[in-house]
Write a protein that holds these residues in place. Sequence first.
Motif, PDB file in Angstrom:
ATOM      1  N   ALA A  20       0.835  -1.204   0.000  1.00  0.00           N
ATOM      2  CA  ALA A  20       0.000   0.000   0.000  1.00  0.00           C
ATOM      3  C   ALA A  20       0.869   1.253   0.000  1.00  0.00           C
ATOM      4  O   ALA A  20       0.610   2.197  -0.752  1.00  0.00           O
ATOM      5  CB  ALA A  20      -0.935  -0.010   1.203  1.00  0.00           C
ATOM      6  N   LYS A  21       1.911   1.260   0.824  1.00  0.00           N
ATOM      7  CA  LYS A  21       2.815   2.414   0.875  1.00  0.00           C
ATOM      8  C   LYS A  21       3.559   2.576  -0.441  1.00  0.00           C
ATOM      9  O   LYS A  21       3.719   3.706  -0.930  1.00  0.00           O
ATOM     10  CB  LYS A  21       3.795   2.277   2.045  1.00  0.00           C
ATOM     11  N   ALA A  22       3.983   1.482  -1.040  1.00  0.00           N
ATOM     12  CA  ALA A  22       4.690   1.551  -2.330  1.00  0.00           C
ATOM     13  C   ALA A  22       3.782   2.114  -3.423  1.00  0.00           C
ATOM     14  O   ALA A  22       4.217   2.919  -4.252  1.00  0.00           O
ATOM     15  CB  ALA A  22       5.211   0.174  -2.721  1.00  0.00           C
ATOM     16  N   ALA A  23       2.521   1.709  -3.424  1.00  0.00           N
ATOM     17  CA  ALA A  23       1.578   2.222  -4.415  1.00  0.00           C
ATOM     18  C   ALA A  23       1.332   3.716  -4.205  1.00  0.00           C
ATOM     19  O   ALA A  23       1.270   4.483  -5.173  1.00  0.00           O
ATOM     20  CB  ALA A  23       0.277   1.438  -4.353  1.00  0.00           C
ATOM     21  N   MET A  24       1.182   4.133  -2.949  1.00  0.00           N
ATOM     22  CA  MET A  24       1.007   5.557  -2.664  1.00  0.00           C
ATOM     23  C   MET A  24       2.194   6.349  -3.180  1.00  0.00           C
ATOM     24  O   MET A  24       2.028   7.367  -3.853  1.00  0.00           O
ATOM     25  CB  MET A  24       0.865   5.786  -1.155  1.00  0.00           C
ATOM     26  N   LEU A  28       1.687   9.011  -6.206  1.00  0.00           N
ATOM     27  CA  LEU A  28       1.836  10.421  -5.848  1.00  0.00           C
ATOM     28  C   LEU A  28       3.041  11.047  -6.542  1.00  0.00           C
ATOM     29  O   LEU A  28       2.944  12.150  -7.090  1.00  0.00           O
ATOM     30  CB  LEU A  28       1.934  10.581  -4.330  1.00  0.00           C
ATOM     31  N   GLU A  29       4.168  10.354  -6.556  1.00  0.00           N
ATOM     32  CA  GLU A  29       5.354  10.916  -7.202  1.00  0.00           C
ATOM     33  C   GLU A  29       5.179  11.017  -8.718  1.00  0.00           C
ATOM     34  O   GLU A  29       5.799  11.863  -9.364  1.00  0.00           O
ATOM     35  CB  GLU A  29       6.595  10.116  -6.825  1.00  0.00           C
ATOM     36  N   ALA A  30       4.301  10.198  -9.280  1.00  0.00           N
ATOM     37  CA  ALA A  30       4.023  10.257 -10.725  1.00  0.00           C
ATOM     38  C   ALA A  30       3.233  11.510 -11.110  1.00  0.00           C
ATOM     39  O   ALA A  30       3.085  11.804 -12.301  1.00  0.00           O
ATOM     40  CB  ALA A  30       3.275   9.007 -11.167  1.00  0.00           C
ATOM     41  N   LEU A  31       2.747  12.271 -10.137  1.00  0.00           N
ATOM     42  CA  LEU A  31       2.044  13.519 -10.435  1.00  0.00           C
ATOM     43  C   LEU A  31       2.989  14.607 -10.930  1.00  0.00           C
ATOM     44  O   LEU A  31       2.547  15.574 -11.554  1.00  0.00           O
ATOM     45  CB  LEU A  31       1.274  14.011  -9.208  1.00  0.00           C
ATOM     46  N   MET A  32       4.290  14.437 -10.667  1.00  0.00           N
ATOM     47  CA  MET A  32       5.273  15.407 -11.164  1.00  0.00           C
ATOM     48  C   MET A  32       5.172  15.507 -12.684  1.00  0.00           C
ATOM     49  O   MET A  32       5.093  14.501 -13.373  1.00  0.00           O
ATOM     50  CB  MET A  32       6.702  14.988 -10.776  1.00  0.00           C
ATOM     51  N   GLY A  33       5.134  16.730 -13.172  1.00  0.00           N
ATOM     52  CA  GLY A  33       5.052  16.959 -14.605  1.00  0.00           C
ATOM     53  C   GLY A  33       3.630  16.953 -15.139  1.00  0.00           C
ATOM     54  O   GLY A  33       3.415  17.260 -16.315  1.00  0.00           O
ATOM     55  N   VAL A  43       7.646  11.168  -1.480  1.00  0.00           N
ATOM     56  CA  VAL A  43       6.877  10.402  -0.516  1.00  0.00           C
ATOM     57  C   VAL A  43       7.844   9.515   0.257  1.00  0.00           C
ATOM     58  O   VAL A  43       8.586   8.731  -0.334  1.00  0.00           O
ATOM     59  CB  VAL A  43       5.786   9.558  -1.212  1.00  0.00           C
ATOM     60  N   ILE A  44       7.834   9.649   1.565  1.00  0.00           N
ATOM     61  CA  ILE A  44       8.716   8.893   2.455  1.00  0.00           C
ATOM     62  C   ILE A  44       7.889   7.757   3.050  1.00  0.00           C
ATOM     63  O   ILE A  44       6.838   7.993   3.649  1.00  0.00           O
ATOM     64  CB  ILE A  44       9.262   9.778   3.592  1.00  0.00           C
ATOM     65  N   THR A  45       8.364   6.518   2.899  1.00  0.00           N
ATOM     66  CA  THR A  45       7.597   5.353   3.357  1.00  0.00           C
ATOM     67  C   THR A  45       8.359   4.474   4.349  1.00  0.00           C
ATOM     68  O   THR A  45       7.879   3.419   4.724  1.00  0.00           O
ATOM     69  CB  THR A  45       7.181   4.477   2.161  1.00  0.00           C
ATOM     70  N   ARG A  46       9.525   4.908   4.770  1.00  0.00           N
ATOM     71  CA  ARG A  46      10.308   4.111   5.711  1.00  0.00           C
ATOM     72  C   ARG A  46      10.716   4.954   6.912  1.00  0.00           C
ATOM     73  O   ARG A  46      11.875   5.318   7.077  1.00  0.00           O
ATOM     74  CB  ARG A  46      11.539   3.542   5.016  1.00  0.00           C
ATOM     75  N   PRO A  47       9.742   5.262   7.779  1.00  0.00           N
ATOM     76  CA  PRO A  47      10.062   6.073   8.948  1.00  0.00           C
ATOM     77  C   PRO A  47      10.855   5.280   9.978  1.00  0.00           C
ATOM     78  O   PRO A  47      10.826   4.046   9.983  1.00  0.00           O
ATOM     79  CB  PRO A  47       8.682   6.441   9.502  1.00  0.00           C
ATOM     80  N   LEU A  48      11.520   5.986  10.838  1.00  0.00           N
ATOM     81  CA  LEU A  48      12.209   5.349  11.958  1.00  0.00           C
ATOM     82  C   LEU A  48      11.180   4.806  12.944  1.00  0.00           C
ATOM     83  O   LEU A  48      10.045   5.292  13.005  1.00  0.00           O
ATOM     84  CB  LEU A  48      13.121   6.363  12.652  1.00  0.00           C
ATOM     85  N   PRO A  49      11.561   3.833  13.757  1.00  0.00           N
ATOM     86  CA  PRO A  49      10.619   3.251  14.728  1.00  0.00           C
ATOM     87  C   PRO A  49      10.050   4.270  15.727  1.00  0.00           C
ATOM     88  O   PRO A  49       8.984   4.049  16.292  1.00  0.00           O
ATOM     89  CB  PRO A  49      11.455   2.199  15.449  1.00  0.00           C
ATOM     90  N   SER A  50      10.730   5.374  15.928  1.00  0.00           N
ATOM     91  CA  SER A  50      10.262   6.390  16.884  1.00  0.00           C
ATOM     92  C   SER A  50       9.085   7.214  16.364  1.00  0.00           C
ATOM     93  O   SER A  50       8.505   7.997  17.107  1.00  0.00           O
ATOM     94  CB  SER A  50      11.420   7.327  17.229  1.00  0.00           C
ATOM     95  N   CYS A  51       8.704   7.020  15.107  1.00  0.00           N
ATOM     96  CA  CYS A  51       7.635   7.823  14.493  1.00  0.00           C
ATOM     97  C   CYS A  51       6.253   7.253  14.771  1.00  0.00           C
ATOM     98  O   CYS A  51       6.091   6.059  14.974  1.00  0.00           O
ATOM     99  CB  CYS A  51       7.838   7.886  12.979  1.00  0.00           C
ATOM    100  N   ASN A  52       5.260   8.134  14.714  1.00  0.00           N
ATOM    101  CA  ASN A  52       3.884   7.668  14.834  1.00  0.00           C
ATOM    102  C   ASN A  52       3.107   7.873  13.533  1.00  0.00           C
ATOM    103  O   ASN A  52       1.891   7.771  13.517  1.00  0.00           O
ATOM    104  CB  ASN A  52       3.166   8.308  16.027  1.00  0.00           C
ATOM    105  N   GLY A  80      -5.792  10.138  -4.885  1.00  0.00           N
ATOM    106  CA  GLY A  80      -6.315  10.128  -3.520  1.00  0.00           C
ATOM    107  C   GLY A  80      -7.430   9.124  -3.327  1.00  0.00           C
ATOM    108  O   GLY A  80      -7.440   8.363  -2.355  1.00  0.00           O
ATOM    109  N   GLN A  81      -8.352   9.089  -4.258  1.00  0.00           N
ATOM    110  CA  GLN A  81      -9.505   8.191  -4.133  1.00  0.00           C
ATOM    111  C   GLN A  81      -9.136   6.728  -4.329  1.00  0.00           C
ATOM    112  O   GLN A  81      -9.739   5.844  -3.723  1.00  0.00           O
ATOM    113  CB  GLN A  81     -10.583   8.589  -5.147  1.00  0.00           C
ATOM    114  N   THR A  82      -8.132   6.467  -5.165  1.00  0.00           N
ATOM    115  CA  THR A  82      -7.788   5.092  -5.524  1.00  0.00           C
ATOM    116  C   THR A  82      -6.688   4.495  -4.657  1.00  0.00           C
ATOM    117  O   THR A  82      -6.752   3.320  -4.291  1.00  0.00           O
ATOM    118  CB  THR A  82      -7.357   5.026  -7.005  1.00  0.00           C
ATOM    119  N   PHE A  83      -5.675   5.291  -4.325  1.00  0.00           N
ATOM    120  CA  PHE A  83      -4.479   4.738  -3.689  1.00  0.00           C
ATOM    121  C   PHE A  83      -4.209   5.232  -2.268  1.00  0.00           C
ATOM    122  O   PHE A  83      -3.401   4.641  -1.569  1.00  0.00           O
ATOM    123  CB  PHE A  83      -3.246   5.040  -4.552  1.00  0.00           C
TER     124      PHE A  83
END
Length: 98
Positions: A20-24, A28-33, A43-52, A80-83
């Motif tokens: 799900a995170k990879a698809a987001m 989202l990044e494909a919106l560039m251009g 889009v950042i999808t690998r937060p540190l364990p300290s994140c909420n 937004g609606q799909t992913f």
Amino acid sequence: MVRHIILWKIKEEVKDPEAAKAAMKRELEALMGKIDGLLEMEVITRPLPSCNADVMLKSAFTDAQALADYIIHPEHKRVGQTFVRPVVTGRMCMDYED
């Protein structure tokens, strides 16, 4: 320049949160251009364990009008609606001028 930051939490019931995170990220990044005034999109999808939060969107626009146009742009709404909305719970947003 206007910065647009979003934080999301992935719903607990999502069976494959990494997919799900990879698809987001991909969509989202494909919106560039595709949207006038959109200068940066990451889009950042690998937060540190300290994140909420599980996912962060960092974007930049030429000005506040470009951000407003992005919000209602059909491609942004489709992503937004799909992913995004089907897999997230909770959303925090911060927009600011840089």
